[in-house]
Design an enzyme around this catalytic site. Structure first.
Site, PDB file in Angstrom:
ATOM      1  N   CYS A  13       0.966  -1.161   0.782  1.00  0.00           N
ATOM      2  CA  CYS A  13       0.090  -0.498   0.373  1.00  0.00           C
ATOM      3  C   CYS A  13       0.998   0.949   0.104  1.00  0.00           C
ATOM      4  O   CYS A  13       0.737   2.483  -0.181  1.00  0.00           O
ATOM      5  CB  CYS A  13      -0.944   0.666   1.036  1.00  0.00           C
TER       6      CYS A  13
ATOM      7  N   CYS B  71      -1.409  -5.237   6.656  1.00  0.00           N
ATOM      8  CA  CYS B  71      -1.394  -3.528   8.060  1.00  0.00           C
ATOM      9  C   CYS B  71       0.209  -4.280   9.055  1.00  0.00           C
ATOM     10  O   CYS B  71       0.710  -3.279   9.596  1.00  0.00           O
ATOM     11  CB  CYS B  71      -1.981  -3.350   8.026  1.00  0.00           C
TER      12      CYS B  71
HETATM   13  S1  FES Z   1      -3.144  -0.027   4.200  1.00  0.00           S
HETATM   14 FE1  FES Z   1      -1.409   0.303   4.242  1.00  0.00          FE
HETATM   15  S2  FES Z   1      -0.568  -0.190   6.450  1.00  0.00           S
HETATM   16 FE2  FES Z   1      -3.838  -0.528   6.014  1.00  0.00          FE
END
Ligand code: FES
Lengths: 121, 121
Positions: free
Chosen positions: B33, B102
């Site tokens: 992400c 995450c």
């Molecule tokens: S989506 Fe990036 S840390 Fe959770």
């Protein structure tokens, strides 16, 4: 990595929360990171009087929604629909390329809230 | 989507911030992400006396790091290194599959902080 405007909207986000009796509610989930965004709008005479957002998303998602809700409040619905993730990023003064998908979350949730309002009216 | 423990650690995160003169600092960026996590540790006689984290990551990253720092404080370094994203998720009572990456952010940043300490000593 993040400029002062992004950090300001992350640290002091505007329009966070939920409202009673919204005229439209939109929820959008990102296929990239799995984060969700809820946007609610209050609309009178086709003008967006208020907007609130709620997310479990990252700092870039928070900054984008904070800026995006500020951008649409006071605007006619037609103009608010012209918002894109690009205009949000421009107002923020830029986001790292890897975080562009976070601004899409704000963009889509706002449009989905306005469509919800349109469907009900 | 999220259980009460996750929501509690998201809304009231433990050990957020930075410390002066940390014994080890670790930073890790998620390839999934693009979010970043910083963890700092204070270590005395091979015991983790304190830990702090800072992130622009999402709610799941905040909850994971809050829980993970709680898990390592008071533990010998060797034991703290046994932490995995699975043990963090277990302590949280579960995370949605799409948010597992995450918790990896917290796991890797902690290990990188401990390695930083080890390299300096
Ligand atoms: S989506 Fe990036 S840390 Fe959770």
């Amino acid at each position: 990595l993040y400029n002062d405007t992004v950090m300001d909207h992350f640290m002091n986000p505007r329009n966070v929360g939920e409202m009673e009796n919204p005229d439209g509610t939109g929820v959008y989930g990102s296929p990239v990171c799995g984060d969700m965004m809820q946007v609610q709008v209050k609309i009178e005479d086709d003008i967006i009087k208020d907007a609130k957002f709620k997310t479990f998303g990252c700092g870039s998602a928070i900054a984008s929604s904070s800026m995006a809700t500020e951008m649409i409040i006071g605007k006619p619905v037609e103009e608010a629909l012209e918002i894109t993730n690009k205009t949000i990023i421009d107002e923020l003064g830029g986001l790292p390329p890897v975080k562009v998908h976070c601004s899409v979350l704000a963009d889509h949730a706002i449009k989905s809230a306005i469509y919800d309002y349109a469907q009900k009216n």
